[in-house]
Design a protein around this motif. Structure first.
Motif, PDB file in Angstrom:
ATOM      1  N   ARG A  78       0.835  -1.210   0.000  1.00  0.00           N
ATOM      2  CA  ARG A  78       0.000   0.000   0.000  1.00  0.00           C
ATOM      3  C   ARG A  78       0.868   1.258   0.000  1.00  0.00           C
ATOM      4  NH1 ARG A  78      -4.444   1.436   4.621  1.00  0.00           N
ATOM      5  NH2 ARG A  78      -5.022   3.455   3.785  1.00  0.00           N
ATOM      6  N   LEU A  79       1.924   1.269   0.810  1.00  0.00           N
ATOM      7  CA  LEU A  79       2.811   2.434   0.845  1.00  0.00           C
ATOM      8  C   LEU A  79       3.567   2.609  -0.465  1.00  0.00           C
ATOM      9  CD1 LEU A  79       4.259   2.453   4.457  1.00  0.00           C
ATOM     10  CD2 LEU A  79       2.772   4.131   3.394  1.00  0.00           C
ATOM     11  N   ILE A 127       6.761  10.509   3.663  1.00  0.00           N
ATOM     12  CA  ILE A 127       6.238   9.189   4.027  1.00  0.00           C
ATOM     13  C   ILE A 127       7.353   8.246   4.478  1.00  0.00           C
ATOM     14  CG2 ILE A 127       5.107   7.109   3.128  1.00  0.00           C
ATOM     15  CD1 ILE A 127       3.280   8.970   1.543  1.00  0.00           C
ATOM     16  N   ALA A 153       2.179   6.645  -6.836  1.00  0.00           N
ATOM     17  CA  ALA A 153       1.138   7.563  -7.298  1.00  0.00           C
ATOM     18  C   ALA A 153       1.555   9.014  -7.094  1.00  0.00           C
ATOM     19  CB  ALA A 153      -0.168   7.281  -6.558  1.00  0.00           C
ATOM     20  N   LEU A 154       2.154   9.324  -5.956  1.00  0.00           N
ATOM     21  CA  LEU A 154       2.605  10.694  -5.706  1.00  0.00           C
ATOM     22  C   LEU A 154       3.691  11.106  -6.705  1.00  0.00           C
ATOM     23  CD1 LEU A 154       2.662  10.698  -1.813  1.00  0.00           C
ATOM     24  CD2 LEU A 154       1.170  12.060  -3.273  1.00  0.00           C
ATOM     25  N   THR A 167       1.241   4.180  -2.903  1.00  0.00           N
ATOM     26  CA  THR A 167       1.052   5.592  -2.581  1.00  0.00           C
ATOM     27  C   THR A 167       2.238   6.419  -3.053  1.00  0.00           C
ATOM     28  OG1 THR A 167      -0.268   4.980  -0.661  1.00  0.00           O
ATOM     29  CG2 THR A 167       0.607   7.216  -0.709  1.00  0.00           C
ATOM     30  N   LEU A 168       3.451   5.928  -2.792  1.00  0.00           N
ATOM     31  CA  LEU A 168       4.649   6.652  -3.231  1.00  0.00           C
ATOM     32  C   LEU A 168       4.712   6.738  -4.760  1.00  0.00           C
ATOM     33  CD1 LEU A 168       7.316   5.259  -0.747  1.00  0.00           C
ATOM     34  CD2 LEU A 168       6.358   7.559  -0.806  1.00  0.00           C
ATOM     35  N   THR A 215       5.397  15.417   0.117  1.00  0.00           N
ATOM     36  CA  THR A 215       4.631  14.326   0.726  1.00  0.00           C
ATOM     37  C   THR A 215       5.282  12.984   0.440  1.00  0.00           C
ATOM     38  OG1 THR A 215       2.618  15.626   0.421  1.00  0.00           O
ATOM     39  CG2 THR A 215       2.344  13.300   0.902  1.00  0.00           C
ATOM     40  N   ALA A 216       5.754  12.790  -0.777  1.00  0.00           N
ATOM     41  CA  ALA A 216       6.416  11.533  -1.131  1.00  0.00           C
ATOM     42  C   ALA A 216       7.707  11.339  -0.334  1.00  0.00           C
ATOM     43  CB  ALA A 216       6.714  11.493  -2.626  1.00  0.00           C
TER      44      ALA A 216
END
Length: 93
Positions: free
Chosen positions: A18-19, A53, A25-26, A22-23, A49-50
């Motif tokens: 999941r992380l 995290i 996608a960012l 997210t990374l 943000t990337a």
């Protein structure tokens, strides 16, 4: 009790897949932001943000948890040298 403990039990690291998604996608949004011309502060916010995290994961769960998150191999663990006692020294005491 540290922030990563709940009722004295250490918290598990967040889901790795999941992380990673997210990374990714960012990072994709930050790159696509240059193509569709979003404001610079928007791209800066995505990149910040990337970067934040993995930093937050390192603070809460240790640096060793970040390596698999970023797809890096596990750090080498060097054995701690131990002292070897001779039989003669053991019989003396």
């Amino acid at each position: 009790m540290t922030p990563t403990e709940l009722r004295g039990v250490p918290a598990r690291p967040p889901g790795l897949i999941r992380l990673r998604l997210t990374l990714a996608a960012l990072a994709l949004f930050a790159v696509a932001g240059g193509v569709v011309e979003i404001p610079g502060w928007g791209r800066l916010l995505l990149v910040a943000t990337a970067v934040a995290i993995p930093g937050a994961v390192a603070v809460q769960h240790g640096r060793a948890t970040v390596r698999p998150l970023l797809g890096l191999p596990a750090a080498k663990v060097y054995p701690v040298p131990t002292t070897v006692r001779s039989r003669h020294a053991q019989h003396r005491s």
